[in-house]
Design an enzyme around this catalytic site. Structure first.
Site, PDB file in Angstrom:
ATOM      1  CB  ALA A   1      -0.959   0.310   1.054  1.00 37.18           C
TER       2      ALA A   1
ATOM      3  NE  ARG B   1       6.622   2.485  -4.512  1.00 39.47           N
ATOM      4  CZ  ARG B   1       7.563   1.669  -3.959  1.00 39.47           C
ATOM      5  NH1 ARG B   1       7.463   0.563  -3.876  1.00 39.47           N
ATOM      6  NH2 ARG B   1       8.475   2.477  -3.052  1.00 39.47           N
ATOM      7  N   GLY B   2       1.218   3.011  -5.858  1.00 33.21           N
ATOM      8  CA  GLY B   2       0.203   2.376  -6.831  1.00 33.21           C
ATOM      9  C   GLY B   2      -1.133   2.007  -6.655  1.00 33.21           C
ATOM     10  CB  ILE B   3      -3.310  -0.845  -7.436  1.00 33.04           C
ATOM     11  CG1 ILE B   3      -3.327  -0.463  -9.015  1.00 33.04           C
ATOM     12  CG2 ILE B   3      -4.570  -1.399  -7.305  1.00 33.04           C
ATOM     13  CD1 ILE B   3      -3.240  -1.782  -9.839  1.00 33.04           C
ATOM     14  N   GLY B   4      -2.273  -0.203  -4.580  1.00 29.85           N
ATOM     15  CA  GLY B   4      -2.743  -0.265  -3.172  1.00 29.85           C
ATOM     16  C   GLY B   4      -2.692   0.930  -2.554  1.00 29.85           C
TER      17      GLY B   4
ATOM     18  CE  LYS C   1       9.698  -6.077  -0.716  1.00 29.95           C
ATOM     19  NZ  LYS C   1      10.870  -6.869  -1.547  1.00 29.95           N
TER      20      LYS C   1
ATOM     21  CE1 TYR D   1       2.940 -11.296 -12.653  1.00 25.75           C
ATOM     22  CE2 TYR D   1       2.152 -11.587 -14.955  1.00 25.75           C
ATOM     23  CZ  TYR D   1       2.025 -11.089 -13.662  1.00 25.75           C
ATOM     24  OH  TYR D   1       1.049 -10.129 -13.367  1.00 25.75           O
TER      25      TYR D   1
END
Length: 405
Positions: free
Chosen positions: A17, A19-22, A41, A167
């Site tokens: 959470a 950065r980005g979508i989180g 992290k 992946y």
């Protein structure tokens, strides 16, 4: 998507959470007055990636929520359990879990080293299972329990496996958690769902994959945040075991103007489709036209030879091999690493940095600017082995060549 206040006082535990979508989901819930556990992290600033758990927590507080930053590597069971315990002690429980943390490596079987394989499976599949396992004893005590995994629908089309089987396996592991846990905990009224974007989302991850121009073909993380919000305000019993797609969720919620989510509104109708979603009817792959294209590729390479320069070689430093199928089947090369550069029919004399396999029509369209490398790769029209970033860089080179022809 207007905030309703339905998540006020609810506690969300969100992995990745910072950065980005989180972070976008966290900020959306914070505007309702929710409590957010920022489990990620990054405690110290990263030289290439923006944001830490502390800067994210500060933004969450400013948006109207309460935040608790926790240093969490989802591979570490002790860190996960400690963070969950801290969340319960600080906010009195956990209502919602967002499994967002993920790792990606778009490499074929022979190019995937086991360290990278293990990283993807430990973060994506094992991490999702572990964090869910740690949170569920508290989720079952909530009267509004949701688990939302940022993972794709389980699409068994081989084209989503062949280019990057490691992946795909790791990402589908997150989705299999949805499939199993939604039924396992249905009677305890814990909703377990997945959410996936229709198009590329402009995050640090997509920028690393496709380069600094990724914003032109992407939507903002806010579309995922709004879609997640629309899911999370539903009653758990009414929404579980579903693999949601962001634009479909928003359409159901009455949001019809998606241009607002495009990073570049002018490109709103020309965005890169994300992995694991087959193209809708009418957007299928073109077929080769034998009469029109049987001599186009030799002509293109003949023209290329005349515009290759030492400046382009110096700035590119890559050797490309093209394995062309279809009407103009053959092998071609573009050496922009050695000497003054060269191109022509056959395999390159130097080891290629990237090998691109595609139909002749798709190669012509790529050169003409009608087809973008990243979307073609995502849609399975282009197979790449070797250095992915150098392969994607070829799209800009094609534009530069076209301008000189």
């Amino acid at each position: 998507m207007i905030n309703t206040g339905k998540l006020a006082g609810r506690t969300l535990f969100i992995t990745g959470a910072s950065r980005g979508i989180g972070k976008a989901i966290a900020l959306k819930a914070a505007r309702d007055g929710a409590n957010i556990v920022v489990a990620a992290k990054t405690a110290e600033p990263h030289p290439k990636l923006p944001g830490t758990i502390y800067t994210a927590a500060e933004e969450i507080e400013k948006a109207g929520g309460k935040a608790h930053p926790c240093v969490v590597d989802v591979r570490d069971e002790t860190q996960v359990r400690n963070a969950v315990q801290q969340a319960v002690e600080k906010f009195g429980g956990i209502d919602i879990l967002i499994n967002n943390a993920s790792a990606i490596s778009l490499t074929g079987t022979l190019e995937t080293d086991m360290k990278r394989y293990d990283l993807m499976h430990q973060i994506n599949t094992r991490g999702t299972f572990l964090v869910s396992k740690a949170c569920i004893p508290y989720l079952v005590k909530s009267d509004h329990a949701h688990i939302l995994n940022i993972s794709p629908p389980l699409n068994m089309n081989p084209k989503w496996f062949a280019p990057h089987v490691a992946y795909t396996m790791a990402k589908y592991g997150m989705s299999m958690c949805v499939l199993g846990m939604s039924h396992e905990f249905r009677k305890q009224n814990v909703a377990v769902n997945a959410l996936w974007p229709r198009t590329a989302i402009h995050t640090a991850a997509i920028e690393m994959l496709t380069g600094p121009g990724s914003a032109e073909i992407s939507r903002k993380p806010e579309i995922m945040a709004d879609a997640a919000y629309a899911i999370l305000i539903k009653e758990p019993a009414a929404a579980t075991g579903t693999f949601y797609i962001d634009d479909e969720v928003l359409a159901e919620a009455g949001v019809t103007d998606l241009k607002q989510y495009a990073c570049v509104p002018a490109n709103a109708d020309n965005l890169m489709e994300d992995f694991f979603l087959d193209s809708p009817p009418g957007k299928g792959e073109k077929t080769d036209s034998h009469a029109a294209n049987t001599v186009l590729i030799p002509k293109l390479f003949s023209k290329l030879q005349n515009v290759i320069s030492s400046e382009i070689v110096a700035s590119t430093q890559a050797v490309y091999q093209f394995n062309i199928t279809g009407d103009e089947e053959g092998i071609w090369f573009l050496d922009l690493k050695n000497g003054n550069g060269s191109c022509g029919n056959g395999a390159p004399s130097a080891k290629p940095d990237a090998v691109l396999t595609m139909k002749s029509q798709n190669f012509v369209d790529l050169f003409a600017g009608k087809l973008k490398a990243a979307p073609a790769y995502m849609a399975g029209k282009l197979k790449i082995s070797g250095d992915l970033q150098k392969a994607i860089k070829l799209e800009k080179l094609m534009k530069a060549f076209k301008a000189k022809l």
